[in-house]
Write a protein that holds these residues in place. Structure first.
Motif, PDB file in Angstrom:
ATOM      1  N   MET A  90       0.858  -1.267   0.119  1.00  0.00           N
ATOM      2  CA  MET A  90      -0.032  -0.022  -0.172  1.00  0.00           C
ATOM      3  C   MET A  90       0.780   1.364   0.149  1.00  0.00           C
ATOM      4  N   PHE A  91       1.893   1.304   0.788  1.00  0.00           N
ATOM      5  CA  PHE A  91       2.753   2.307   0.893  1.00  0.00           C
ATOM      6  C   PHE A  91       4.069   2.275   0.201  1.00  0.00           C
ATOM      7  N   ALA A  92       4.079   1.374  -0.587  1.00  0.00           N
ATOM      8  CA  ALA A  92       5.392   0.879  -1.382  1.00  0.00           C
ATOM      9  C   ALA A  92       5.723   2.375  -2.374  1.00  0.00           C
ATOM     10  N   GLY A  93       6.931   2.549  -2.592  1.00  0.00           N
ATOM     11  CA  GLY A  93       7.296   3.439  -3.603  1.00  0.00           C
ATOM     12  C   GLY A  93       7.794   4.873  -2.883  1.00  0.00           C
ATOM     13  N   SER A  94       8.216   5.812  -3.783  1.00  0.00           N
ATOM     14  CA  SER A  94       8.808   7.012  -3.211  1.00  0.00           C
ATOM     15  C   SER A  94       7.771   8.242  -3.162  1.00  0.00           C
ATOM     16  N   TYR A  95       7.480   8.785  -1.796  1.00  0.00           N
ATOM     17  CA  TYR A  95       6.569   9.860  -1.911  1.00  0.00           C
ATOM     18  C   TYR A  95       6.766  10.891  -2.995  1.00  0.00           C
ATOM     19  N   CYS A  96       7.750  11.334  -3.234  1.00  0.00           N
ATOM     20  CA  CYS A  96       8.103  12.526  -4.227  1.00  0.00           C
ATOM     21  C   CYS A  96       8.433  11.874  -5.936  1.00  0.00           C
ATOM     22  N   GLY A  97       8.032  10.462  -5.921  1.00  0.00           N
ATOM     23  CA  GLY A  97       8.112   9.930  -7.318  1.00  0.00           C
ATOM     24  C   GLY A  97       9.260   9.227  -7.703  1.00  0.00           C
ATOM     25  N   SER A  98       9.382   9.098  -9.137  1.00  0.00           N
ATOM     26  CA  SER A  98      10.922   8.505  -9.404  1.00  0.00           C
ATOM     27  C   SER A  98      11.703   9.884  -9.481  1.00  0.00           C
ATOM     28  N   PRO A  99      13.156   9.469  -9.623  1.00  0.00           N
ATOM     29  CA  PRO A  99      14.019  10.528  -9.589  1.00  0.00           C
ATOM     30  C   PRO A  99      13.875  11.363 -10.819  1.00  0.00           C
ATOM     31  N   PRO A 100      13.779  12.902 -10.988  1.00  0.00           N
ATOM     32  CA  PRO A 100      13.705  13.330 -12.104  1.00  0.00           C
ATOM     33  C   PRO A 100      14.964  13.937 -12.642  1.00  0.00           C
ATOM     34  N   SER A 101      14.796  13.780 -14.231  1.00  0.00           N
ATOM     35  CA  SER A 101      15.825  14.210 -14.812  1.00  0.00           C
ATOM     36  C   SER A 101      16.352  15.966 -14.703  1.00  0.00           C
ATOM     37  N   LEU A 102      17.408  16.345 -15.124  1.00  0.00           N
ATOM     38  CA  LEU A 102      17.583  17.711 -14.385  1.00  0.00           C
ATOM     39  C   LEU A 102      16.691  18.466 -15.541  1.00  0.00           C
ATOM     40  N   ALA A 103      16.275  18.133 -16.668  1.00  0.00           N
ATOM     41  CA  ALA A 103      15.343  19.130 -17.636  1.00  0.00           C
ATOM     42  C   ALA A 103      14.033  18.903 -17.103  1.00  0.00           C
ATOM     43  N   GLU A 104      13.694  18.097 -16.244  1.00  0.00           N
ATOM     44  CA  GLU A 104      12.033  18.037 -16.106  1.00  0.00           C
ATOM     45  C   GLU A 104      11.829  18.268 -14.595  1.00  0.00           C
ATOM     46  N   VAL A 105      12.865  18.748 -13.803  1.00  0.00           N
ATOM     47  CA  VAL A 105      12.797  18.784 -12.320  1.00  0.00           C
ATOM     48  C   VAL A 105      11.921  20.179 -12.092  1.00  0.00           C
ATOM     49  N   ALA A 106      11.960  21.113 -12.960  1.00  0.00           N
ATOM     50  CA  ALA A 106      11.376  22.262 -12.654  1.00  0.00           C
ATOM     51  C   ALA A 106       9.809  22.221 -12.966  1.00  0.00           C
ATOM     52  N   THR A 107       9.142  20.976 -13.592  1.00  0.00           N
ATOM     53  CA  THR A 107       7.872  20.741 -13.591  1.00  0.00           C
ATOM     54  C   THR A 107       7.416  19.861 -12.689  1.00  0.00           C
ATOM     55  N   ARG A 108       8.275  19.469 -11.703  1.00  0.00           N
ATOM     56  CA  ARG A 108       7.600  18.479 -10.845  1.00  0.00           C
ATOM     57  C   ARG A 108       7.297  18.895  -9.656  1.00  0.00           C
ATOM     58  N   TRP A 109       6.225  19.652  -9.608  1.00  0.00           N
ATOM     59  CA  TRP A 109       5.593  20.247  -8.682  1.00  0.00           C
ATOM     60  C   TRP A 109       4.723  19.199  -7.705  1.00  0.00           C
ATOM     61  N   ASN A 110       4.483  19.201  -6.411  1.00  0.00           N
ATOM     62  CA  ASN A 110       3.658  17.977  -5.802  1.00  0.00           C
ATOM     63  C   ASN A 110       2.210  18.570  -5.268  1.00  0.00           C
ATOM     64  N   PHE A 111       1.290  18.352  -6.090  1.00  0.00           N
ATOM     65  CA  PHE A 111      -0.224  18.785  -5.458  1.00  0.00           C
ATOM     66  C   PHE A 111      -1.067  17.623  -4.861  1.00  0.00           C
ATOM     67  N   ASP A 112      -0.473  16.987  -3.971  1.00  0.00           N
ATOM     68  CA  ASP A 112      -0.931  15.916  -3.438  1.00  0.00           C
ATOM     69  C   ASP A 112      -2.282  16.358  -2.568  1.00  0.00           C
ATOM     70  N   PRO A 113      -3.438  16.131  -2.805  1.00  0.00           N
ATOM     71  CA  PRO A 113      -4.408  16.785  -2.070  1.00  0.00           C
ATOM     72  C   PRO A 113      -4.679  16.523  -0.770  1.00  0.00           C
ATOM     73  N   ALA A 114      -4.178  15.578  -0.102  1.00  0.00           N
ATOM     74  CA  ALA A 114      -3.883  15.636   1.535  1.00  0.00           C
ATOM     75  C   ALA A 114      -3.003  16.559   2.009  1.00  0.00           C
ATOM     76  N   LEU A 115      -1.850  16.365   1.306  1.00  0.00           N
ATOM     77  CA  LEU A 115      -0.896  17.494   1.698  1.00  0.00           C
ATOM     78  C   LEU A 115      -1.150  18.871   1.532  1.00  0.00           C
ATOM     79  N   LEU A 116      -1.866  19.066   0.614  1.00  0.00           N
ATOM     80  CA  LEU A 116      -2.247  20.627   0.331  1.00  0.00           C
ATOM     81  C   LEU A 116      -3.408  21.026   1.318  1.00  0.00           C
ATOM     82  N   ALA A 117      -4.355  19.963   1.577  1.00  0.00           N
ATOM     83  CA  ALA A 117      -5.125  20.423   2.543  1.00  0.00           C
ATOM     84  C   ALA A 117      -4.568  20.560   4.090  1.00  0.00           C
TER      85      ALA A 117
END
Length: 253
Positions: free
Chosen positions: A1-28
């Motif tokens: 159920m909880f397996a995996g990285s919370y912030c997702g897979s490691p981003p490439s340097l080119a895509e990291v600027a687009t990797r915002w976290n909009f998890d509804p529970a966190l934002l609430a």
């Protein structure tokens, strides 16, 4: 159920600027905390919530999966956020019955310093650290324990005498320095996920780890310097308040 990285897979340097976290529970949770701090008019609590938002919502969350140096910056934001919350509670002590009740329960500086040290060092053990980036439950245990132990430390500092506060700050500074030195001068990388992911950003895992140590060594002094400045300011204010008002003599005309 909880397996995996919370912030997702490691981003490439080119895509990291687009990797915002909009998890509804966190934002609430962050929105609720921000609303409460704004309603109370407590600027320090608002700053603390902003620091948590940077740590968990901004691309820093994703970058910390790739780079250990980003993770070190992430944890420094948690320590600074805890400092803001402790100082915010200190300011509300006069006006809030709940805050007065909490502050009457003095937290000893020594155990609070040992507790924070144990948490920070414990999560740097490679097996525990790797587990935190592979399981979301362990990840949040790591984040919340760092935030809670840092808050308990700063709460103890805020309530301690000047001598006790200085001792706690020195202890916190020394342990942070030793931990940073171990990482900076390590001869091999320690953390599996960063060994695999850091080279995608053009940095070797060992260099990334050494950079993390330097960030903790230099940047890690910032919370303790801010705490020392706040204590000095409060001590100065108490001293001025304790001084009797000057007596103005009135000569009869």
């Amino acid at each position: 159920m909880f397996a995996g990285s919370y912030c997702g897979s490691p981003p490439s340097l080119a895509e990291v600027a687009t990797r915002w976290n909009f998890d509804p529970a966190l934002l609430a949770v962050l929105a609720l905390g921000l609303a409460l701090s704004l309603r109370a008019g407590n600027r320090l609590a608002t700053v603390g919530m902003a620091l948590l938002a940077i740590a968990f919502v901004s691309p820093l969350c994703a970058a910390s999966v790739t780079l250990f140096s980003a993770r070190s910056l992430h944890h420094l934001l948690l320590i600074l956020g805890a400092l803001c919350f402790a100082m915010a509670m200190r300011e509300s002590e006069v006006s809030s019955r709940l805050a007065r009740s909490l502050f009457r329960r003095r937290v000893p500086v020594g155990p609070a310093t040992i507790g924070m040290t144990a948490v920070l060092w414990g999560w740097r053990v490679p097996s525990l650290y790797d587990a935190a980036l592979a399981d979301m439950l362990v990840y949040w245990t790591m984040q919340l324990s760092i935030l809670a132990s840092s808050f308990a430390f700063w709460l103890a500092i805020c309530r301690a005498s000047a001598v006790g506060a200085v001792g706690g700050l020195l202890g916190g500074t020394v342990q942070m320095g030793f931990l940073s030195a171990l990482l900076t001068f390590a001869t091999e990388p320690l953390y599996r996920i960063h060994i695999a992911a850091a080279p995608s950003w053009g940095i070797s895992p060992l260099a990334d780890q050494q950079l993390a140590g330097l960030i903790m060594w230099v940047g890690g002094m910032a919370p303790f310097a801010i705490g020392a400045a706040a204590i000095a300011r409060n001590a100065w204010a108490r001293q001025n308040a304790a001084q009797p008002a000057p007596v103005v003599s009135r000569n009869p005309v």
